[in-house]
Structures are given as structure tokens and as C-alpha cells.
Design a protein around this motif. Sequence first.
Motif, mmCIF file in Angstrom:
data_model
loop_
_atom_site.group_PDB
_atom_site.id
_atom_site.type_symbol
_atom_site.label_atom_id
_atom_site.label_comp_id
_atom_site.label_asym_id
_atom_site.label_seq_id
_atom_site.Cartn_x
_atom_site.Cartn_y
_atom_site.Cartn_z
ATOM 1 N N UNK A 89 0.843 -1.207 0.000
ATOM 2 C CA UNK A 89 0.000 0.000 0.000
ATOM 3 C C UNK A 89 0.867 1.243 0.000
ATOM 4 N N UNK A 90 1.959 1.214 0.739
ATOM 5 C CA UNK A 90 2.893 2.352 0.728
ATOM 6 C C UNK A 90 3.449 2.581 -0.675
ATOM 7 N N UNK A 91 3.768 1.471 -1.343
ATOM 8 C CA UNK A 91 4.282 1.583 -2.714
ATOM 9 C C UNK A 91 3.283 2.238 -3.644
ATOM 10 N N UNK A 92 2.019 1.839 -3.547
ATOM 11 C CA UNK A 92 0.986 2.449 -4.392
ATOM 12 C C UNK A 92 0.748 3.912 -4.025
ATOM 13 N N UNK A 93 0.859 4.250 -2.749
ATOM 14 C CA UNK A 93 0.739 5.662 -2.349
ATOM 15 C C UNK A 93 1.862 6.506 -2.940
ATOM 16 N N UNK A 94 3.059 5.941 -2.965
ATOM 17 C CA UNK A 94 4.199 6.648 -3.559
ATOM 18 C C UNK A 94 3.961 6.852 -5.053
ATOM 19 N N UNK A 95 3.534 5.797 -5.737
ATOM 20 C CA UNK A 95 3.254 5.907 -7.176
ATOM 21 C C UNK A 95 2.158 6.939 -7.420
ATOM 22 N N UNK A 96 1.108 6.903 -6.618
ATOM 23 C CA UNK A 96 -0.002 7.857 -6.757
ATOM 24 C C UNK A 96 0.492 9.290 -6.577
ATOM 25 N N UNK A 97 1.271 9.534 -5.542
ATOM 26 C CA UNK A 97 1.789 10.895 -5.291
ATOM 27 C C UNK A 97 2.671 11.379 -6.434
ATOM 28 N N UNK A 98 3.511 10.496 -6.950
ATOM 29 C CA UNK A 98 4.410 10.896 -8.038
ATOM 30 C C UNK A 98 3.622 11.196 -9.310
ATOM 31 N N UNK A 99 2.669 10.353 -9.642
ATOM 32 C CA UNK A 99 1.896 10.557 -10.876
ATOM 33 C C UNK A 99 1.003 11.794 -10.772
#
Length: 130
Positions: A89-99
Motif C-alpha cells: 500500500x505504501x508503494x501504491x501511495x508513492x506511485x499515486x503521489x508521483x503521478x
Amino acid sequence: QRKALVNSKDPVKDIDVFSSCRYLLNIKINPLSFEWKMKRYNSKFYLNFARTCRVVLYGIGCFIFTFPVTYSTFFPSLFMKIEAIPNITKGWLVVYCIVIGGALAWGNLNAGRKLTLASRLIKSHKANQI
């Protein structure tokens, strides 16, 4: 349109600027000059307000983009809550924030740049007529 672009001081640059800002500008035939498609940009107050909004949204986008790296520094209480979240979930949050942050920052930087370039093109052609 060609006459207005070719009769300028730097026709190559003006053609590039006009092609990138085509949705913002019209070419007036008599006298040959450029004008805003949306008349509200004629007001310096509105133009500066639009630029300021673009800069603020660009800043927000940059903040969101860098949030995964800086959240522990700026929000220590949030750091403890995020530590409890599973790694995937942390990984997807990071991807979401970057995109999302990158898209918001890039889109507003690009739109603000086009507003500035279009404004300069209009001003340079007004100066050439005098």
C-alpha cells in the motif's frame, strides 16, 4: 497569418510561439497583430491572477510529488500512522503521489508558460506597430 508572423523581428521564434499558443491567440488582420481569443486576458489583473493561480497549483503539485520523500520531516505524527500500513500500500501511495503531483505540476507549469509566451508575443507586435 503568414504576413503577421513573417513581418516580425524574429519570425522563427514567433511561429514557434504562435503554434504552441494557438488556442490562446487570434491574428487580427487590420492592423496585423495578435489578440487574445478570450477577451478577459486583456485585463492585466486577470492575466496576473491566472498566472498566480498556475504558480500556486504548480507549487502544490511539486509538494505532492515530493511528499513521499519529505512526509517524515514535515508531518512526524503522520509518519507513525504510515508505518502501520502494509508495504504494498505504501508503494501504491508513492506511485499515486508521483503521478498526480507530477501531472499537476507539469500541466500548470506548461499552461503558465504558454500564458507568458502569448502575452510577450502580443506585446512585441504592439511595439512593432508604433
